[in-house]
Design a protein around this motif. Structure first.
Motif, PDB file in Angstrom:
ATOM      1  N   LYS A  33     -40.054   0.131 -75.058  1.00 33.60           N
ATOM      2  CA  LYS A  33     -38.700   0.645 -74.836  1.00 33.60           C
ATOM      3  C   LYS A  33     -37.628  -0.222 -75.460  1.00 33.60           C
ATOM      4  CE  LYS A  33     -35.740   3.487 -73.204  1.00 33.60           C
ATOM      5  NZ  LYS A  33     -34.813   3.074 -74.272  1.00 33.60           N
ATOM      6  N   LEU A  34     -37.743  -1.544 -75.345  1.00 26.73           N
ATOM      7  CA  LEU A  34     -36.662  -2.435 -75.755  1.00 26.73           C
ATOM      8  C   LEU A  34     -36.885  -3.118 -77.097  1.00 26.73           C
ATOM      9  CD1 LEU A  34     -35.757  -4.183 -72.376  1.00 26.73           C
ATOM     10  CD2 LEU A  34     -34.792  -2.115 -73.380  1.00 26.73           C
ATOM     11  N   VAL A  92     -31.785   0.419 -77.454  1.00 29.71           N
ATOM     12  CA  VAL A  92     -31.882  -0.640 -76.455  1.00 29.71           C
ATOM     13  C   VAL A  92     -31.488  -0.141 -75.065  1.00 29.71           C
ATOM     14  CG1 VAL A  92     -31.084  -2.978 -75.868  1.00 29.71           C
ATOM     15  CG2 VAL A  92     -31.450  -2.363 -78.233  1.00 29.71           C
ATOM     16  N   PHE A  93     -30.873   1.035 -74.974  1.00 27.10           N
ATOM     17  CA  PHE A  93     -30.471   1.536 -73.656  1.00 27.10           C
ATOM     18  C   PHE A  93     -31.685   1.581 -72.729  1.00 27.10           C
ATOM     19  CE2 PHE A  93     -26.765   4.212 -75.520  1.00 27.10           C
ATOM     20  CZ  PHE A  93     -26.055   3.044 -75.722  1.00 27.10           C
ATOM     21  N   PRO A  94     -31.550   1.140 -71.477  1.00 27.86           N
ATOM     22  CA  PRO A  94     -32.709   1.048 -70.571  1.00 27.86           C
ATOM     23  C   PRO A  94     -33.162   2.424 -70.090  1.00 27.86           C
ATOM     24  CG  PRO A  94     -30.698   0.459 -69.406  1.00 27.86           C
ATOM     25  CD  PRO A  94     -30.303   0.634 -70.835  1.00 27.86           C
ATOM     26  N   THR A  95     -34.266   2.418 -69.375  1.00 30.14           N
ATOM     27  CA  THR A  95     -34.854   3.655 -68.868  1.00 30.14           C
ATOM     28  C   THR A  95     -33.981   4.265 -67.780  1.00 30.14           C
ATOM     29  OG1 THR A  95     -37.059   2.824 -69.366  1.00 30.14           O
ATOM     30  CG2 THR A  95     -36.917   4.644 -67.818  1.00 30.14           C
ATOM     31  N   ALA A  96     -33.917   5.587 -67.770  1.00 35.19           N
ATOM     32  CA  ALA A  96     -33.097   6.307 -66.789  1.00 35.19           C
ATOM     33  C   ALA A  96     -33.761   6.282 -65.415  1.00 35.19           C
ATOM     34  CB  ALA A  96     -32.887   7.745 -67.244  1.00 35.19           C
ATOM     35  N   PRO A  97     -32.977   6.239 -64.334  1.00 36.38           N
ATOM     36  CA  PRO A  97     -33.560   6.249 -62.974  1.00 36.38           C
ATOM     37  C   PRO A  97     -34.316   7.528 -62.644  1.00 36.38           C
ATOM     38  CG  PRO A  97     -31.253   5.542 -62.947  1.00 36.38           C
ATOM     39  CD  PRO A  97     -31.521   6.067 -64.316  1.00 36.38           C
ATOM     40  N   GLY A 109     -40.294  -1.368 -63.685  1.00 40.08           N
ATOM     41  CA  GLY A 109     -39.886  -1.343 -65.086  1.00 40.08           C
ATOM     42  C   GLY A 109     -38.455  -0.894 -65.268  1.00 40.08           C
ATOM     43  N   MET A 110     -38.005   0.041 -64.454  1.00 39.60           N
ATOM     44  CA  MET A 110     -36.613   0.499 -64.530  1.00 39.60           C
ATOM     45  C   MET A 110     -35.657  -0.646 -64.226  1.00 39.60           C
ATOM     46  SD  MET A 110     -34.693   3.217 -62.073  1.00 39.60           S
ATOM     47  CE  MET A 110     -34.695   1.973 -60.773  1.00 39.60           C
ATOM     48  N   VAL A 111     -35.958  -1.428 -63.208  1.00 40.65           N
ATOM     49  CA  VAL A 111     -35.094  -2.558 -62.836  1.00 40.65           C
ATOM     50  C   VAL A 111     -35.099  -3.621 -63.924  1.00 40.65           C
ATOM     51  CG1 VAL A 111     -34.736  -4.400 -61.154  1.00 40.65           C
ATOM     52  CG2 VAL A 111     -35.442  -2.145 -60.381  1.00 40.65           C
ATOM     53  N   ILE A 112     -36.287  -4.005 -64.385  1.00 36.98           N
ATOM     54  CA  ILE A 112     -36.387  -5.091 -65.364  1.00 36.98           C
ATOM     55  C   ILE A 112     -35.760  -4.681 -66.692  1.00 36.98           C
ATOM     56  CG2 ILE A 112     -38.009  -6.511 -66.669  1.00 36.98           C
ATOM     57  CD1 ILE A 112     -39.899  -6.367 -64.275  1.00 36.98           C
ATOM     58  N   SER A 113     -36.035  -3.468 -67.164  1.00 35.75           N
ATOM     59  CA  SER A 113     -35.482  -3.024 -68.446  1.00 35.75           C
ATOM     60  C   SER A 113     -33.959  -2.932 -68.382  1.00 35.75           C
ATOM     61  CB  SER A 113     -36.074  -1.669 -68.841  1.00 35.75           C
ATOM     62  OG  SER A 113     -35.691  -0.654 -67.932  1.00 35.75           O
ATOM     63  N   THR A 114     -33.410  -2.556 -67.235  1.00 34.22           N
ATOM     64  CA  THR A 114     -31.954  -2.458 -67.108  1.00 34.22           C
ATOM     65  C   THR A 114     -31.295  -3.818 -67.304  1.00 34.22           C
ATOM     66  OG1 THR A 114     -32.111  -0.563 -65.610  1.00 34.22           O
ATOM     67  CG2 THR A 114     -30.077  -1.833 -65.556  1.00 34.22           C
ATOM     68  N   PHE A 115     -31.840  -4.850 -66.673  1.00 35.43           N
ATOM     69  CA  PHE A 115     -31.214  -6.168 -66.769  1.00 35.43           C
ATOM     70  C   PHE A 115     -31.580  -6.889 -68.070  1.00 35.43           C
ATOM     71  CE2 PHE A 115     -30.828  -5.385 -62.225  1.00 35.43           C
ATOM     72  CZ  PHE A 115     -29.526  -5.792 -62.001  1.00 35.43           C
ATOM     73  N   LEU A 116     -32.720  -6.578 -68.680  1.00 34.47           N
ATOM     74  CA  LEU A 116     -33.038  -7.165 -69.978  1.00 34.47           C
ATOM     75  C   LEU A 116     -32.201  -6.556 -71.095  1.00 34.47           C
ATOM     76  CD1 LEU A 116     -36.936  -7.565 -70.042  1.00 34.47           C
ATOM     77  CD2 LEU A 116     -35.219  -9.351 -69.887  1.00 34.47           C
ATOM     78  N   SER A 117     -31.802  -5.297 -70.935  1.00 35.47           N
ATOM     79  CA  SER A 117     -31.048  -4.632 -71.994  1.00 35.47           C
ATOM     80  C   SER A 117     -29.653  -5.220 -72.164  1.00 35.47           C
ATOM     81  CB  SER A 117     -30.944  -3.139 -71.696  1.00 35.47           C
ATOM     82  OG  SER A 117     -30.187  -2.903 -70.520  1.00 35.47           O
ATOM     83  N   ALA A 118     -29.069  -5.760 -71.087  1.00 35.45           N
ATOM     84  CA  ALA A 118     -27.693  -6.267 -71.155  1.00 35.45           C
ATOM     85  C   ALA A 118     -27.546  -7.406 -72.172  1.00 35.45           C
ATOM     86  CB  ALA A 118     -27.219  -6.696 -69.771  1.00 35.45           C
ATOM     87  N   PRO A 119     -28.340  -8.495 -72.086  1.00 34.40           N
ATOM     88  CA  PRO A 119     -28.173  -9.549 -73.094  1.00 34.40           C
ATOM     89  C   PRO A 119     -28.532  -9.102 -74.502  1.00 34.40           C
ATOM     90  CG  PRO A 119     -30.090  -9.989 -71.702  1.00 34.40           C
ATOM     91  CD  PRO A 119     -29.350  -8.860 -71.070  1.00 34.40           C
ATOM     92  N   ILE A 120     -29.517  -8.197 -74.637  1.00 36.40           N
ATOM     93  CA  ILE A 120     -29.886  -7.717 -75.971  1.00 36.40           C
ATOM     94  C   ILE A 120     -28.726  -6.941 -76.592  1.00 36.40           C
ATOM     95  CG2 ILE A 120     -31.471  -6.253 -77.274  1.00 36.40           C
ATOM     96  CD1 ILE A 120     -33.606  -6.859 -75.230  1.00 36.40           C
ATOM     97  N   MET A 121     -28.105  -6.051 -75.823  1.00 35.78           N
ATOM     98  CA  MET A 121     -26.971  -5.285 -76.338  1.00 35.78           C
ATOM     99  C   MET A 121     -25.800  -6.197 -76.683  1.00 35.78           C
ATOM    100  SD  MET A 121     -26.794  -1.697 -74.193  1.00 35.78           S
ATOM    101  CE  MET A 121     -26.891  -2.454 -72.563  1.00 35.78           C
ATOM    102  N   TYR A 122     -25.540  -7.178 -75.839  1.00 36.62           N
ATOM    103  CA  TYR A 122     -24.380  -8.043 -76.094  1.00 36.62           C
ATOM    104  C   TYR A 122     -24.591  -8.896 -77.348  1.00 36.62           C
ATOM    105  CZ  TYR A 122     -20.618 -11.377 -75.451  1.00 36.62           C
ATOM    106  OH  TYR A 122     -19.509 -12.148 -75.651  1.00 36.62           O
TER     107      TYR A 122
END
Length: 814
Positions: A275-276, A311-316, A335-348
């Protein structure tokens, strides 16, 4: 491909002049506030759920409002107002091809490696997980912050891309899940003709899909205008979506990581990687390939936007699908929780790199070298500790730890070589540079080779208990192939005078060699992991480990415990052989370990401070547990190590291909280069996390030392505030099942000269939970047993180990 602002790196394969700079295509100033806004609202929702201000039942009501009212209204509004004349269709086709590619890759791999009883449902759900992004709640605010002032038309692509998953890919995933349900039904003939109809009905019943279709029809019927009498109503519902959706996302995250177990970690890493990492790269490549417009700036900005979209994370909503089909809920929610918080630094980081106007290539290369140097120093310390633990615990003598030590040595030498390179490259000493490059190249290529070789060795150990000459051959391959490749570079390569990075010291030939070595290791390691995943390899490996524990226990009992053997002979009258069998009961339950009622000298119950736990320092059961842990091959840790390193190899492979086929390299390539530098020289952190904190050699002695200094826990201790799921599990088991379980699996086992203990093995409880229907598989049974231990319904006899599906001994508390 040209970068967003015309920037190119000086370390391209052949070297290229930098084109004139152009303005940035996105605004970074609003990105950080947008991220803080989104994740701040998510945090508020999480706190509300964790503090039980909003219960899970109440959260479902909010979720229904968001998904069935607010989001459909938002989609309808934007479908009506959408201007199809400004749409760049190659971008949409690129995203479509990328999503279909990732969907097919995940689906095929899952079908290959999964067991037949859940193959199709896992393939469908995992494919949806890897392709359905959180476009509206989290993606839209990010895109709005970045492109509102430069390319506002990009916002409408969110509404065009999202239906690709909802209307095309999700129905395929639902069909696979329905096929699995059909296969699990006894009367299959009556359901065959209903699968297609049921899937189509489920898709049409989805309010999001329905409103997209209605919105497109209204777009042409109303001529891109919403009637005045409807406008305020639609705007009110649509505007309520943003904050409510993010708050609901925070509510859904409460307690999800507790579902994560050791058996789901491997699957979770693969899905998050798809996903990421894989999704954004394929999105960017597909847009680069299909968009043939002459506008260089617009082409490059679309390519960058495609990467950010990936890079957008998985939908709930994927978690809702998992609940509906009762499939892999632990993997999807975690995976939804982890991908959501991992996507933030990657996008920034990605957006930050894409918005810098001018960058000095030489300064960038120096920064890359500094990152590699700093990572090498810290990783070197971690690797030295890990190697010392492996040698002091004497695990390096056994397989597959022997190969893992070779990997650690390769990582250690590569870190040492990078530290030397940082000093040698600045000096005009050709011989010193060649020597340092040889050390760095051989060790780095060896660290690339060993993940594949370790995975292969586990496959060979599964099939052949005695590898005979294979260990030597694998060690020769692990060091010989890197030495051969380095020799080819030294003999046939041409040193670049302007190169300061060791990865480009010999130009294109070195990049080709790196690509070949990395691709070979990926294919070897990936193929081996696929072989391990097929069938019941985990159970076979567990049986092998038990046999191995038996042999080690026999040796230990014969050598270490002559005094104890004499005492047991007096108590049992069975002689020397029985003591050996007593100590090796980790493999098979022996008669002398179960105290029969016709014994003349009946042992007394083992009493102590913790009810039924054994307080004896020479407890035979505790010694058997320790022997089993020492003899453990740690297959899961080795598989996890290989998997993480193969993910890093994929990043190196992408970087090498990017260098070979693109003469100009933008900022996203720079981000990939920094990631590769951290991955190559920061592997010591992973090695330390998996093998440096050896439970037997480090953690348990520290625990005993802590107990000696600060005293043991009091016998009467107030019950902790347990989560509701753990409390309900313990209450259910204690009230309805504990007595029968005690009768079925608990036996009196000898733990000393004249003492016995009512206990059972972890694997026995796992088998029993499956037999009575409290768990569907062994992983679920381990999770059930872990909850019982957290609720203090059961404990390890020495209170040193968590609940495991193994030969460790446990007892029920009173």
């Amino acid at each position: 491909m040209e970068p967003a602002d015309g920037f190119s790196f000086s370390f391209s394969v052949e070297g290229s002049p930098s084109p004139p700079p152009v303005p940035s295509t996105m605004s970074i100033d609003r990105l950080l506030p947008a991220l803080l806004e989104c994740f701040g609202i998510i945090l508020c929702g999480y706190i509300a759920g964790r503090a039980n201000i909003i219960t899970s039942t109440q959260a479902k009501g909010l979720g229904n409002f968001v998904s069935k009212f607010a989001l459909p209204a938002l989609l309808f509004k934007n479908m009506v107002l959408l201007d199809f004349g400004n749409v760049i269709w190659p971008f949409l086709w690129g995203i479509l091809v990328a999503k279909v590619s990732v969907f097919c890759i995940v689906c095929v791999l899952t079908l290959i490696v999964s067991s037949p009883d859940s193959r199709y449902s896992k393939a469908g759900l995992f494919s949806i997980f890897a392709t359905q992004s959180n476009d509206f709640a989290l993606g839209y605010p990010i895109v709005e912050a970045l492109y509102q002032s430069t390319y506002p038309e990009y916002l409408q692509y969110i509404y065009l891309v999202a239906p690709v998953s909802l209307m095309l890919l999700n129905p395929i995933g639902f069909a696979l899940c329905e096929i699995q349900k059909f296969k699990n039904q006894e009367n299959q003939q009556q359901r065959k003709l209903l699968i297609v109809g049921h899937v189509v009905l489920q898709v049409l019943k989805n309010p999001i899909v329905f409103m997209v279709i209605v919105g497109i029809i209204a777009h042409f019927a109303l001529h891109q205008r919403i009637p005045a009498f409807m406008a305020e109503f639609i705007d009110g519902l649509a505007n309520s979506f943003g904050g409510a959706a993010l708050f609901y996302l925070g509510l859904t995250m409460v307690g999800q990581l507790r579902r994560l177990t050791r058996s789901t970690v491997v699957t979770l890493i693969l899905l998050i990687t798809a996903k990421l990492l894989i999704m954004p790269l394929i999105c960017k490549d597909m847009v680069d390939l299909l968009d043939t417009t002459n506008n260089t700036t617009n082409h490059s900005s679309l390519s960058d936007f495609a990467f950010l979209y990936g890079v957008f994370p998985t939908a709930p909503s994927v978690a809702i699908y998992a609940v509906y089909y009762n499939t892999e809920l632990e993997v999807v929610t975690s995976g939804m929780v982890i991908s959501t918080f991992l996507s933030a630094p990657i996008m920034y980081v990605s957006a930050w790199l894409l918005t810098i106007h001018l960058m000095d290539p030489q300064c960038l290369m120096n920064s890359l070298e500094t990152v590699s140097f700093n990572m090498s120093i810290v990783s070197l310390v971690a690797l030295l500790w890990t190697v010392a633990v492996m040698f002091l615990s004497k695990k390096f003598k056994r397989l597959p730890h022997m190969f893992t030590v070779n990997l650690f040595l390769a990582q250690l030498l590569s870190c040492f070589g990078m530290i030397l390179w940082n000093f040698m490259v600045k000096e005009d000493n050709f011989i010193a540079q060649i020597f340092t490059f040889t050390l760095l190249s051989v060790s780095l290529y060896s660290s690339f080779m060993w993940p594949g070789l370790i995975a292969l060795s586990i496959v060979l150990m599964k099939k052949y208990e005695d590898l005979r000459g294979a260990p030597g051959a694998l060690v020769i391959a692990g060091w010989g192939i890197p030495s051969l490749v380095t020799s080819i570079l030294l003999i046939f390569g041409e040193k670049r005078s302007d190169a300061i990075d060791s990865a480009f010291f010999y130009g294109k030939l070195q990049i080709i060699c790196t690509t070949v070595v990395v691709s070979f290791s990926i294919l070897l390691g990936g193929g081996s992991l696929v072989c391990l995943s097929r069938g019941s390899w985990g159970q076979d490996e567990q049986n092998q480990e038990r046999n191995f524990s038996s042999e080690a226990a026999q040796d230990q009992a014969t050598v270490v415990e002559p005094d104890t053997r004499t005492l047991i002979e007096a108590g049992n009258g069975e002689g020397e052989g029985e003591c050996v069998r007593c100590a090796c009961a980790a493999a098979t339950p022996m008669p002398d370990m179960i105290i029969s009622t016709n014994m003349n000298n009946t042992p007394t119950s083992c009493s102590g401070q913790c009810e039924n736990c054994c307080e004896s320092k020479d407890c035979l059961l505790a010694q058997m547990d320790e022997l089993q842990q020492v003899a453990d091959r740690q297959v899961v840790r080795h598989v996890l190590l290989c998997l993480l390193l193969i993910v890093f190899l994929l990043a190196n492979f992408s970087s090498s291909l990017w260098l070979l086929y693109n003469h100009l390299h933008g900022r996203l390539y720079l981000e990939l280069q920094f990631f590769c530098a951290i991955a190559n020289y920061g592997q010591g952190f992973i090695s330390f996390a998996l093998f440096g904190l050896d439970k037997h050699f480090i953690l348990l002695p520290l625990k005993r030392l802590y107990s000696r200094w600060f005293g043991k826990k009091k016998k009467e201790e107030p019950e902790p505030d347990l989560p509701d799921d753990i409390r309900m599990t313990c209450l259910q088991f204690t009230k309805y099942h504990k007595q029968q379980c005690f009768h079925d699996i608990v036996k009196k086992r000898r733990c000393g000269v004249r003492t016995m203990l009512d206990c059972f093995r972890g694997c026995e409880l796992v088998d029993w939970l499956q037999q009575v229907g409290l768990a569907q598989d062994r992983g679920e049974a381990v999770l059930y047993g872990t909850r019982l231990q957290q609720g203090r319904v059961l404990q390890h006899i020495k209170q040193e180990y968590s609940f495991e599906d193994s030969q460790l001994h446990y007892y029920f508390t009173t």
